[in-house]
Design an enzyme around this catalytic site. Structure first.
Site, PDB file in Angstrom:
ATOM      1  CG  HIS A 112      -2.017  -0.974   1.166  1.00  0.00           C
ATOM      2  ND1 HIS A 112      -3.161  -0.857   1.942  1.00  0.00           N
ATOM      3  CD2 HIS A 112      -2.196  -2.090   0.418  1.00  0.00           C
ATOM      4  CE1 HIS A 112      -3.981  -1.857   1.680  1.00  0.00           C
ATOM      5  NE2 HIS A 112      -3.424  -2.619   0.761  1.00  0.00           N
ATOM      6  CD  GLU A 114      -1.872   4.271   3.285  1.00  0.00           C
ATOM      7  OE1 GLU A 114      -3.025   4.410   3.729  1.00  0.00           O
ATOM      8  OE2 GLU A 114      -1.589   3.508   2.336  1.00  0.00           O
ATOM      9  CB  CYS A 142      -6.561  -0.268   5.286  1.00  0.00           C
ATOM     10  SG  CYS A 142      -4.857  -0.854   5.093  1.00  0.00           S
ATOM     11  CB  CYS A 145      -1.904   1.709   6.166  1.00  0.00           C
ATOM     12  SG  CYS A 145      -1.598   0.921   4.564  1.00  0.00           S
TER      13      CYS A 145
END
Length: 224
Positions: A112, A114, A142, A145
């Site tokens: 992801h 991040e 999410c 993260c």
């Protein structure tokens, strides 16, 4: 117990003048000197409220950085990834890490935006503690993260679009500010929320159109 820096007090509204040269401030990094003046902030949740006409000193100061994150997110669709982008800023405003979704590109479920930005910043600093740093991301983090954000000890998270289905920074859960944890970063939500949401909506609309025109419409993958 480490605590995030307190939220900055709203400054008085200044008279219109040219943007000063960038530099660190007491409550976070300065915006890039080349960035355009921030547009009026959008609704708290996309489409849910009228546009605010008055300046929002808490969110507006992060608008230029969020636009950079939006530009980073634009690299993701080339590999079939959802357009989410992130920047990891040092205390002085230097960009220490960048990332955009790369799950499809890398075949990595943890890739992801991040996480990639945090990894790059930690590798650059040679230190896993990112104290004093700010994460700017176009979509609410999410749970994965959010956990990475807490563990990396960043001081602040600034995000754009709300994720009411999977957001872990206030929408569905609030992992980042959970009082049971030993580190709770400051969270600044909804910066350029409509612009960030529009980028995601356009991508999903394009993908649905492509799939409807394909010979195997039932093979539509599940995106999250």
């Amino acid at each position: 117990m480490p605590q995030p820096h307190p939220a900055p007090a709203p400054p008085p509204e200044p008279a219109p003048q040219p943007h000063p040269a960038p530099g660190p401030t007491a409550d976070g990094p300065a915006a890039p000197a080349s960035a355009p003046a921030p547009a009026p902030a959008g609704a708290e949740r996309p489409g849910a409220a009228p546009v605010r006409l008055r300046p929002d000193p808490v969110r507006d100061r992060w608008a230029a950085w969020m636009r950079e994150a939006v530009a980073e997110a634009a690299h993701a669709p080339a590999t079939g990834d959802v357009p989410v982008g992130a920047l990891l800023l040092g205390p002085d405003g230097e960009v220490l890490g960048r990332g955009h979704n790369a799950r499809e590109a890398d075949g990595d479920p943890t890739a992801h935006a991040e996480v990639l930005a945090i990894r790059e910043a930690a590798a650059r600093l040679g230190e896993w503690r990112l104290t004093g740093c700010t994460l700017v991301v176009t979509l609410e983090p999410c749970t994965m993260c959010a956990g990475a954000i807490v563990l990396s000890r960043v001081d602040r998270v600034v995000y754009g679009a709300y994720d009411e289905k999977a957001g872990a920074a206030g929408s569905l859960w609030d992992v980042i500010r959970d009082r049971r944890l030993n580190h709770r970063p400051e969270v600044i939500p909804g910066v350029l929320a409509e612009e960030c949401a529009a980028q995601l909506t356009a991508w999903f609309d394009d993908r649905r159109t492509e799939l409807r025109g394909s010979s195997h419409p039932s093979e539509e993958p599940f995106w999250d």
